[in-house]
Design a protein around this motif. Structure first.
Motif, PDB file in Angstrom:
ATOM      1  N   MET A   1       0.815  -1.192   0.000  1.00 29.61           N
ATOM      2  CA  MET A   1       0.000   0.000   0.000  1.00 29.61           C
ATOM      3  C   MET A   1       0.859   1.257   0.000  1.00 29.61           C
ATOM      4  O   MET A   1       0.490   2.243  -0.585  1.00 29.61           O
ATOM      5  CB  MET A   1      -0.911  -0.062   1.234  1.00 29.61           C
ATOM      6  CG  MET A   1      -2.063   0.875   1.149  1.00 29.61           C
ATOM      7  SD  MET A   1      -3.054   0.433  -0.256  1.00 29.61           S
ATOM      8  CE  MET A   1      -4.608   0.963   0.280  1.00 29.61           C
ATOM      9  N   VAL A   2       1.991   1.201   0.683  1.00 26.72           N
ATOM     10  CA  VAL A   2       2.868   2.366   0.754  1.00 26.72           C
ATOM     11  C   VAL A   2       3.455   2.671  -0.615  1.00 26.72           C
ATOM     12  O   VAL A   2       3.543   3.821  -1.009  1.00 26.72           O
ATOM     13  CB  VAL A   2       3.991   2.125   1.799  1.00 26.72           C
ATOM     14  CG1 VAL A   2       5.009   3.238   1.756  1.00 26.72           C
ATOM     15  CG2 VAL A   2       3.391   1.989   3.182  1.00 26.72           C
ATOM     16  N   THR A   3       3.825   1.662  -1.374  1.00 25.09           N
ATOM     17  CA  THR A   3       4.408   1.891  -2.691  1.00 25.09           C
ATOM     18  C   THR A   3       3.411   2.537  -3.634  1.00 25.09           C
ATOM     19  O   THR A   3       3.776   3.365  -4.460  1.00 25.09           O
ATOM     20  CB  THR A   3       4.937   0.582  -3.297  1.00 25.09           C
ATOM     21  OG1 THR A   3       3.866  -0.352  -3.366  1.00 25.09           O
ATOM     22  CG2 THR A   3       6.080   0.029  -2.502  1.00 25.09           C
ATOM     23  N   ALA A   4       2.152   2.187  -3.521  1.00 25.15           N
ATOM     24  CA  ALA A   4       1.126   2.794  -4.380  1.00 25.15           C
ATOM     25  C   ALA A   4       0.969   4.266  -4.044  1.00 25.15           C
ATOM     26  O   ALA A   4       0.804   5.101  -4.937  1.00 25.15           O
ATOM     27  CB  ALA A   4      -0.198   2.068  -4.219  1.00 25.15           C
ATOM     28  N   HIS A   7       3.972   6.137  -5.426  1.00 24.40           N
ATOM     29  CA  HIS A   7       3.896   6.214  -6.888  1.00 24.40           C
ATOM     30  C   HIS A   7       2.972   7.352  -7.329  1.00 24.40           C
ATOM     31  O   HIS A   7       3.245   8.026  -8.319  1.00 24.40           O
ATOM     32  CB  HIS A   7       3.413   4.886  -7.456  1.00 24.40           C
ATOM     33  CG  HIS A   7       3.304   4.892  -8.938  1.00 24.40           C
ATOM     34  ND1 HIS A   7       4.407   4.956  -9.762  1.00 24.40           N
ATOM     35  CD2 HIS A   7       2.221   4.859  -9.761  1.00 24.40           C
ATOM     36  CE1 HIS A   7       4.018   4.970 -11.030  1.00 24.40           C
ATOM     37  NE2 HIS A   7       2.688   4.895 -11.059  1.00 24.40           N
ATOM     38  N   LEU A   8       1.909   7.593  -6.602  1.00 28.36           N
ATOM     39  CA  LEU A   8       0.979   8.655  -6.967  1.00 28.36           C
ATOM     40  C   LEU A   8       1.515  10.045  -6.644  1.00 28.36           C
ATOM     41  O   LEU A   8       1.043  11.022  -7.185  1.00 28.36           O
ATOM     42  CB  LEU A   8      -0.366   8.439  -6.252  1.00 28.36           C
ATOM     43  CG  LEU A   8      -1.154   7.216  -6.685  1.00 28.36           C
ATOM     44  CD1 LEU A   8      -2.403   7.068  -5.832  1.00 28.36           C
ATOM     45  CD2 LEU A   8      -1.520   7.302  -8.146  1.00 28.36           C
ATOM     46  N   VAL A   9       2.505  10.146  -5.773  1.00 26.38           N
ATOM     47  CA  VAL A   9       3.047  11.442  -5.380  1.00 26.38           C
ATOM     48  C   VAL A   9       3.897  12.046  -6.490  1.00 26.38           C
ATOM     49  O   VAL A   9       3.864  13.243  -6.735  1.00 26.38           O
ATOM     50  CB  VAL A   9       3.863  11.306  -4.069  1.00 26.38           C
ATOM     51  CG1 VAL A   9       4.628  12.573  -3.772  1.00 26.38           C
ATOM     52  CG2 VAL A   9       2.936  10.954  -2.933  1.00 26.38           C
ATOM     53  N   GLU A  15       2.703  15.175 -16.937  1.00 29.58           N
ATOM     54  CA  GLU A  15       2.671  16.323 -16.019  1.00 29.58           C
ATOM     55  C   GLU A  15       4.017  17.049 -16.005  1.00 29.58           C
ATOM     56  O   GLU A  15       4.065  18.274 -15.915  1.00 29.58           O
ATOM     57  CB  GLU A  15       2.301  15.861 -14.607  1.00 29.58           C
ATOM     58  CG  GLU A  15       0.858  15.410 -14.495  1.00 29.58           C
ATOM     59  CD  GLU A  15       0.547  14.734 -13.179  1.00 29.58           C
ATOM     60  OE1 GLU A  15      -0.644  14.725 -12.801  1.00 29.58           O
ATOM     61  OE2 GLU A  15       1.482  14.221 -12.518  1.00 29.58           O
ATOM     62  N   ARG A  16       5.113  16.288 -16.100  1.00 31.17           N
ATOM     63  CA  ARG A  16       6.438  16.919 -16.176  1.00 31.17           C
ATOM     64  C   ARG A  16       6.565  17.777 -17.427  1.00 31.17           C
ATOM     65  O   ARG A  16       7.105  18.889 -17.387  1.00 31.17           O
ATOM     66  CB  ARG A  16       7.531  15.849 -16.147  1.00 31.17           C
ATOM     67  CG  ARG A  16       7.804  15.337 -14.764  1.00 31.17           C
ATOM     68  CD  ARG A  16       9.082  14.496 -14.745  1.00 31.17           C
ATOM     69  NE  ARG A  16       8.901  13.463 -13.745  1.00 31.17           N
ATOM     70  CZ  ARG A  16       8.726  12.169 -14.000  1.00 31.17           C
ATOM     71  NH1 ARG A  16       8.768  11.723 -15.233  1.00 31.17           N
ATOM     72  NH2 ARG A  16       8.544  11.317 -13.038  1.00 31.17           N
TER      73      ARG A  16
END
Length: 72
Positions: A1-4, A7-9, A15-16
Motif C-alpha cells: 500500500m505504501v508503494t502505491a 507512486h501517486l506522489v 505532467e512533467r
C-alpha cells in the motif's frame, strides 16, 4: 500500500512536460514584460527630453529656408 501512495506522489511524464511548458511560457512572458517596460522607459525619456528642449527660432528659419519657404 505504501508503494502505491509513493507512486501517486511523483508527477507523471505528461505532467512533467506540462510543467516544463508552463515554466518556458512563464519565462517568455516575463522577458516580454521586461522588454516592453524598457521600451516604455526609453520612450518616456525621449518624450521628456523633447518637451524640455528649447527650440532655437533661428533653426526654424534655417529649416524653412532650406525647404524654400519664406522666413517668418
Amino acid at each position: 500500500m505504501v508503494t502505491a501512495t509513493l507512486h501517486l506522489v511523483s508527477p507523471t511524464p505528461f505532467e512533467r512536460v506540462l510543467q516544463q511548458i508552463a515554466a518556458a511560457l512563464t519565462s517568455h512572458v516575463e522577458r516580454r514584460i521586461l522588454a516592453r517596460a524598457e521600451r516604455r522607459e526609453l520612450a518616456l525619456d525621449l518624450l521628456r527630453e523633447q518637451q524640455t528642449r528649447r527650440h532655437d527660432p533661428r533653426q526654424v528659419d534655417h529649416l524653412l529656408a532650406t525647404v524654400g519657404l519664406p522666413r517668418r
